[in-house]
Enzyme design. Structure first.
Site, mmCIF file in Angstrom:
data_model
loop_
_atom_site.group_PDB
_atom_site.id
_atom_site.type_symbol
_atom_site.label_atom_id
_atom_site.label_comp_id
_atom_site.label_asym_id
_atom_site.label_seq_id
_atom_site.Cartn_x
_atom_site.Cartn_y
_atom_site.Cartn_z
ATOM 1 N N SER A 9 0.497 -1.518 -0.139
ATOM 2 C CA SER A 9 0.101 -0.250 -0.112
ATOM 3 C C SER A 9 0.264 1.074 0.203
ATOM 4 O O SER A 9 1.677 1.460 1.089
ATOM 5 C CB SER A 9 -0.999 0.436 1.074
ATOM 6 O OG SER A 9 -1.557 0.993 1.187
ATOM 7 N N HIS A 32 -1.905 -1.343 -4.112
ATOM 8 C CA HIS A 32 -2.341 -0.902 -3.515
ATOM 9 C C HIS A 32 -2.408 0.758 -3.489
ATOM 10 O O HIS A 32 -1.464 1.459 -3.047
ATOM 11 C CB HIS A 32 -2.336 -1.644 -2.259
ATOM 12 C CG HIS A 32 -3.685 -1.877 -1.571
ATOM 13 N ND1 HIS A 32 -5.363 -2.602 -2.526
ATOM 14 C CD2 HIS A 32 -4.251 -0.447 -0.391
ATOM 15 C CE1 HIS A 32 -6.295 -2.446 -1.256
ATOM 16 N NE2 HIS A 32 -5.306 -1.339 -0.262
ATOM 17 N N ASP A 34 -4.685 3.670 -1.775
ATOM 18 C CA ASP A 34 -5.576 3.723 -0.732
ATOM 19 C C ASP A 34 -6.301 5.038 -0.972
ATOM 20 O O ASP A 34 -5.791 6.327 -0.764
ATOM 21 C CB ASP A 34 -5.445 3.963 0.900
ATOM 22 C CG ASP A 34 -4.986 2.466 0.822
ATOM 23 O OD1 ASP A 34 -5.840 1.671 1.185
ATOM 24 O OD2 ASP A 34 -3.911 2.498 1.453
ATOM 25 N N MET A 36 -8.846 7.731 0.296
ATOM 26 C CA MET A 36 -10.138 8.539 1.045
ATOM 27 C C MET A 36 -10.784 9.603 1.343
ATOM 28 O O MET A 36 -10.252 10.553 0.512
ATOM 29 C CB MET A 36 -9.323 8.282 3.113
ATOM 30 C CG MET A 36 -8.358 6.721 2.461
ATOM 31 S SD MET A 36 -7.774 6.710 4.338
ATOM 32 C CE MET A 36 -6.668 5.172 4.460
ATOM 33 N N HIS A 65 -8.112 0.800 -4.337
ATOM 34 C CA HIS A 65 -8.935 0.663 -2.350
ATOM 35 C C HIS A 65 -9.563 2.179 -2.425
ATOM 36 O O HIS A 65 -9.136 2.997 -1.716
ATOM 37 C CB HIS A 65 -8.408 -0.041 -1.528
ATOM 38 C CG HIS A 65 -9.615 -0.015 -0.714
ATOM 39 N ND1 HIS A 65 -8.741 -0.255 1.135
ATOM 40 C CD2 HIS A 65 -10.245 -0.009 -0.259
ATOM 41 C CE1 HIS A 65 -10.145 -0.545 2.200
ATOM 42 N NE2 HIS A 65 -11.090 -0.734 1.808
ATOM 43 N N MET A 67 -12.137 4.105 -0.327
ATOM 44 C CA MET A 67 -12.954 4.057 0.995
ATOM 45 C C MET A 67 -13.672 5.942 0.946
ATOM 46 O O MET A 67 -13.155 6.564 1.109
ATOM 47 C CB MET A 67 -12.149 4.379 2.391
ATOM 48 C CG MET A 67 -11.391 3.203 2.801
ATOM 49 S SD MET A 67 -9.274 2.652 3.429
ATOM 50 C CE MET A 67 -8.574 3.482 2.064
ATOM 51 N N MET A 136 -11.899 -6.302 5.396
ATOM 52 C CA MET A 136 -10.655 -5.455 6.167
ATOM 53 C C MET A 136 -10.315 -6.322 7.500
ATOM 54 O O MET A 136 -10.842 -6.206 8.575
ATOM 55 C CB MET A 136 -11.363 -3.687 6.497
ATOM 56 C CG MET A 136 -11.756 -3.320 5.084
ATOM 57 S SD MET A 136 -9.909 -2.737 4.807
ATOM 58 C CE MET A 136 -9.199 -1.812 6.182
ATOM 59 N N ASP A 174 -6.642 -6.716 4.650
ATOM 60 C CA ASP A 174 -5.562 -5.446 4.238
ATOM 61 C C ASP A 174 -5.817 -4.503 5.615
ATOM 62 O O ASP A 174 -7.186 -4.263 6.251
ATOM 63 C CB ASP A 174 -6.543 -4.522 3.543
ATOM 64 C CG ASP A 174 -6.173 -2.691 3.436
ATOM 65 O OD1 ASP A 174 -5.288 -2.720 3.562
ATOM 66 O OD2 ASP A 174 -6.559 -2.505 2.955
ATOM 67 N N GLY A 175 -4.560 -4.174 5.831
ATOM 68 C CA GLY A 175 -4.602 -3.582 7.772
ATOM 69 C C GLY A 175 -3.911 -5.010 8.482
ATOM 70 O O GLY A 175 -4.639 -5.594 9.283
#
Ligand code: DX5
Ligand code: ZN
Length: 218
Positions: A9, A32, A34, A36, A65, A67, A136, A174-175
């Site tokens: 990520s 990846h 992200d 947001m 991804h 969010m 997640m 993920d996470g």
């Protein structure tokens, strides 16, 4: 089970030097990305113009991804950018079947993500509409959080449902993925692993990818 994929990520990368940071992970399966919006999650990152530039220079395919709230409205634009895969959150979509079909229709893979407390069962009939299910393993919003073991039973149930229905759906986590937690996630049935701090926090990100790949192959 298909072979293990490591998707670093870039949330943990240096945002001022993204092109160089992408070159450091050229042995990854995908990158990846992200996105947001400070609505769906309490954090703000990048949007479509930056993703378009990453798509133009990245040595590996993009795993985006989202969010973001109102995924039905915004997600198709990311597929139009030519990225390999777009994942929206089930909690942020009014019409997830329509959205998944739209993403595929625009040439990207369709992924759907579930927050840690969102059960997978209401969405199992949707599996044939998806290329990837993202469970997640932290509350979305920030890198560097601890892996939530309470998600392991959900990963197992999702794997069983995928095998039971015979669909070709990747199961992503993920996470909080580290060389230690990746094994638990893999044994539960995950086969695509996002890792932010474990890759970009390492002295040599590309070596960290190789180590994770080894540790996550069960
Ligand atoms: C968190 C993001 C993750 C994050 C993972 O909301 O979706 O992709 O970058 O970071 P680590 O691997 O540090 O938990
Ligand atoms: Zn993510």
């Amino acid at each position: 089970m298909p072979q293990c994929c490591i998707n670093p990520s870039i949330l943990s990368a240096d945002f001022v030097n993204l092109q160089a940071e992408l070159q450091r992970i050229s042995n990854a399966d995908s990158v990846h990305v992200d996105v947001m919006d400070n609505q769906f999650v309490p954090n703000l990152t990048i949007g479509l113009p930056v993703v378009q530039r990453i798509q133009a220079v990245s040595p590996v395919p993009l795993d985006v991804h989202l969010m973001i709230a109102d995924a039905d409205r915004w997600a198709p634009g990311y597929a139009d950018a030519g990225v390999a895969s777009v994942t929206f959150h089930a909690e942020a979509s009014i019409a997830p079947v329509k959205l998944a079909r739209e993403l595929r229709g625009r040439g990207s893979k369709a992924g759907m993500a579930l927050r840690p407390a969102t059960p997978v069962e209401p969405f199992l009939d949707m599996l044939p509409e998806l290329d990837m299910l993202l469970i997640m393993t932290v509350e979305p919003g920030f890198g560097g959080q601890a892996f939530l073991d309470l998600t392991l039973p959900k990963i197992r149930r999702a794997r069983a449902a995928i095998e039971g229905s015979g669909v070709n759906v990747a199961l992503q986590v993920d996470g909080g993925i580290t060389e230690e937690t990746i094994l638990r996630a893999a044994e539960a049935g995950a086969n695509v692993f996002v890792a932010g701090s474990a890759v970009y926090g390492a002295a040599d990100p590309s070596e960290a990818i190789d180590r994770l790949r080894k540790a996550g192959t069960v």
